[in-house]
Write a protein that holds these residues in place. Structure first.
Motif: not given
Length: 109
Positions: A78-98
Motif C-alpha cells: 500500500l503506497q500512501m502519498n500526500s498523507l493527512k493527519p486523519e490517515d493516522t491509524a493501525v493498518y491491517y492486511c486481510w486475506w480470506r478472513g485472516i
C-alpha cells in the motif's frame, strides 16, 4: 498455517509518504483478493483498498493518494502519498478472513 505480516508503518509529517508491505507466509498456492483496512482510535475498522485479479478499489477518502499493488512473491503493498493527519491509524492486511498484526501509521500536522 498462513500468516500475514505487515511492515512499513511509522511517523511521518503531513504531505509525506509511506509504503506498507504485507508478506504472506505459509503453504499458499495462489492469492486471489487481498485488502488493506485501518482502524483509528475510537473508530471502527474500515476498508481502505482491495485488489482482486489486478482490479483495484479504494475508499473515497484515499482515492488518488493511495495505491494497492501485488508482486510475484504474493506480497501486497500500500503506497500512501500526500498523507493527512486523519490517515493516522493501525493498518491491517486481510486475506480470506485472516488478519495481520497491524502496523501503526501516525501522520503529524
Amino acid at each position: 498455517q498462513v500468516q500475514l505480516i505487515e511492515s512499513g508503518g511509522g511517523l511521518v509529517q503531513a504531505g509525506g509518504s509511506l509504503r506498507l508491505s504485507c508478506a504472506v507466509s505459509g503453504n499458499i498456492v495462489s492469492i486471489d483478493a487481498m485488502a488493506w483496512y485501518r482502524q483509528a482510535p475510537g473508530k471502527q475498522r474500515e476498508l481502505v483498498a482491495t485488489i482482486t485479479s489486478g482490479i483495484t478499489r479504494y475508499a473515497d477518502s484515499v482515492k488518488g493518494r493511495f495505491t494497492i499493488s501485488r508482486d510475484n512473491t504474493k506480497a501486497t503493498y500500500l503506497q500512501m502519498n500526500s498523507l493527512k493527519p486523519e490517515d493516522t491509524a493501525v493498518y491491517y492486511c486481510w486475506w480470506r478472513g485472516i488478519w495481520g498484526q497491524g502496523t501503526q501509521v501516525t501522520v503529524s500536522s
